[in-house]
Design a protein around this motif. Sequence first.
Motif, PDB file in Angstrom:
ATOM      1  N   LEU A  31       0.825  -1.210   0.000  1.00 21.58           N
ATOM      2  CA  LEU A  31       0.000   0.000   0.000  1.00 21.58           C
ATOM      3  C   LEU A  31       0.860   1.261   0.000  1.00 21.58           C
ATOM      4  O   LEU A  31       0.533   2.240  -0.677  1.00 21.58           O
ATOM      5  CB  LEU A  31      -0.940   0.002   1.208  1.00 21.58           C
ATOM      6  N   LYS A  32       1.970   1.227   0.737  1.00 23.53           N
ATOM      7  CA  LYS A  32       2.870   2.386   0.794  1.00 23.53           C
ATOM      8  C   LYS A  32       3.477   2.721  -0.565  1.00 23.53           C
ATOM      9  O   LYS A  32       3.907   3.844  -0.785  1.00 23.53           O
ATOM     10  CB  LYS A  32       3.986   2.132   1.813  1.00 23.53           C
ATOM     11  N   ASN A  33       3.506   1.744  -1.460  1.00 24.71           N
ATOM     12  CA  ASN A  33       4.091   1.951  -2.788  1.00 24.71           C
ATOM     13  C   ASN A  33       3.084   2.408  -3.838  1.00 24.71           C
ATOM     14  O   ASN A  33       3.436   2.524  -5.011  1.00 24.71           O
ATOM     15  CB  ASN A  33       4.789   0.670  -3.253  1.00 24.71           C
ATOM     16  N   HIS A  34       1.853   2.658  -3.427  1.00 27.03           N
ATOM     17  CA  HIS A  34       0.815   3.111  -4.363  1.00 27.03           C
ATOM     18  C   HIS A  34       0.440   4.549  -4.025  1.00 27.03           C
ATOM     19  O   HIS A  34      -0.251   4.806  -3.038  1.00 27.03           O
ATOM     20  CB  HIS A  34      -0.419   2.207  -4.286  1.00 27.03           C
ATOM     21  N   SER A  35       0.877   5.479  -4.852  1.00 25.16           N
ATOM     22  CA  SER A  35       0.614   6.903  -4.596  1.00 25.16           C
ATOM     23  C   SER A  35      -0.885   7.210  -4.624  1.00 25.16           C
ATOM     24  O   SER A  35      -1.317   8.180  -4.005  1.00 25.16           O
ATOM     25  CB  SER A  35       1.363   7.779  -5.600  1.00 25.16           C
ATOM     26  N   ALA A  36      -1.672   6.383  -5.289  1.00 21.88           N
ATOM     27  CA  ALA A  36      -3.121   6.621  -5.378  1.00 21.88           C
ATOM     28  C   ALA A  36      -3.798   6.568  -4.009  1.00 21.88           C
ATOM     29  O   ALA A  36      -4.857   7.160  -3.827  1.00 21.88           O
ATOM     30  CB  ALA A  36      -3.769   5.607  -6.320  1.00 21.88           C
ATOM     31  N   VAL A  37      -3.189   5.879  -3.054  1.00 29.22           N
ATOM     32  CA  VAL A  37      -3.780   5.772  -1.722  1.00 29.22           C
ATOM     33  C   VAL A  37      -2.900   6.426  -0.657  1.00 29.22           C
ATOM     34  O   VAL A  37      -3.084   6.188   0.549  1.00 29.22           O
ATOM     35  CB  VAL A  37      -4.087   4.295  -1.342  1.00 29.22           C
ATOM     36  N   ALA A  38      -1.989   7.259  -1.067  1.00 28.18           N
ATOM     37  CA  ALA A  38      -1.017   7.880  -0.151  1.00 28.18           C
ATOM     38  C   ALA A  38      -1.673   8.698   0.961  1.00 28.18           C
ATOM     39  O   ALA A  38      -1.091   8.877   2.025  1.00 28.18           O
ATOM     40  CB  ALA A  38      -0.031   8.742  -0.929  1.00 28.18           C
ATOM     41  N   GLY A  39      -2.893   9.181   0.745  1.00 30.54           N
ATOM     42  CA  GLY A  39      -3.573   9.997   1.744  1.00 30.54           C
ATOM     43  C   GLY A  39      -4.342   9.214   2.790  1.00 30.54           C
ATOM     44  O   GLY A  39      -4.925   9.803   3.706  1.00 30.54           O
ATOM     45  N   MET A  40      -4.332   7.893   2.695  1.00 29.04           N
ATOM     46  CA  MET A  40      -5.089   7.079   3.653  1.00 29.04           C
ATOM     47  C   MET A  40      -4.592   7.304   5.077  1.00 29.04           C
ATOM     48  O   MET A  40      -3.394   7.389   5.327  1.00 29.04           O
ATOM     49  CB  MET A  40      -4.937   5.581   3.336  1.00 29.04           C
ATOM     50  N   THR A  41      -5.532   7.355   6.009  1.00 25.58           N
ATOM     51  CA  THR A  41      -5.194   7.489   7.422  1.00 25.58           C
ATOM     52  C   THR A  41      -4.227   6.389   7.853  1.00 25.58           C
ATOM     53  O   THR A  41      -3.289   6.631   8.608  1.00 25.58           O
ATOM     54  CB  THR A  41      -6.475   7.444   8.280  1.00 25.58           C
ATOM     55  N   LEU A  42      -4.432   5.178   7.371  1.00 23.17           N
ATOM     56  CA  LEU A  42      -3.585   4.042   7.716  1.00 23.17           C
ATOM     57  C   LEU A  42      -2.111   4.328   7.452  1.00 23.17           C
ATOM     58  O   LEU A  42      -1.237   3.870   8.187  1.00 23.17           O
ATOM     59  CB  LEU A  42      -4.017   2.813   6.901  1.00 23.17           C
ATOM     60  N   LEU A  43      -1.833   5.090   6.405  1.00 20.93           N
ATOM     61  CA  LEU A  43      -0.456   5.303   5.969  1.00 20.93           C
ATOM     62  C   LEU A  43       0.195   6.525   6.602  1.00 20.93           C
ATOM     63  O   LEU A  43       1.366   6.797   6.344  1.00 20.93           O
ATOM     64  CB  LEU A  43      -0.406   5.398   4.441  1.00 20.93           C
ATOM     65  N   ARG A  44      -0.532   7.237   7.425  1.00 23.16           N
ATOM     66  CA  ARG A  44       0.039   8.409   8.103  1.00 23.16           C
ATOM     67  C   ARG A  44       0.971   7.966   9.213  1.00 23.16           C
ATOM     68  O   ARG A  44       0.644   7.073   9.999  1.00 23.16           O
ATOM     69  CB  ARG A  44      -1.061   9.299   8.668  1.00 23.16           C
TER      70      ARG A  44
END
Length: 150
Positions: free
Chosen positions: A115-128
Motif C-alpha cells: 500500500l505504501k508503494n501506491h501513490s493513489a492511496v497515499a492519503g489514507m489514514t492508515l499510511l500516516r
Amino acid sequence: MNYWLMKSEPDTFSIDDLKRKKREAWDGVRNYQARNFMRDGMRVGDGVLFYHSNCAEPGIAGLAEVASDAYPDPSQFDPKSQYFDPGSSRDNPRWMLVDVKFVKKLKRTITLDELKNHSAVAGMTLLRKGNRLSVMPVEAGDWKYILGLE
C-alpha cells in the motif's frame, strides 16, 4: 454507504475466525476517536477492510460489513475482562461497539508495504506516520483502488 478499515491482531481474531463465526461483536476498542467512528459514523451495510496488524505480514486480509448499529460494549462492565472500565456505567456507557459480518477473505493479503508503494492511496489514514487507530474511515476512491489490487 461509508467504508472503514478495522484492525485486528490475527492471533487474537483473524479473518478466518470471522469467516468461521460469520458475525462478531467488535469489542475492546478503547480509543475515543475509534469509538466515535463506530458510534457516530458507522451504519449497517457499510464496507469494512479487515486488516491484520502486529504480525509478520500486516495488511488487508479480507472484507466485512457493518452488521449492527453501535451499542454498549459489555466488556466494559465486566471486572474480569481485560477491557473493564470502572469509570463506565450502564446508565452512561463510555465504550461502544458494532457487529461485523464476514464478506470474503482476499485471495492474498494486500500488505502495508505494498500500500505504501501506491501513490493513489497515499492519503489514507492508515499510511500516516504514527497512526495507531484500530478503526478508521476509508475514502470511496481508496476502497475501490484497494479492491482492484487483489
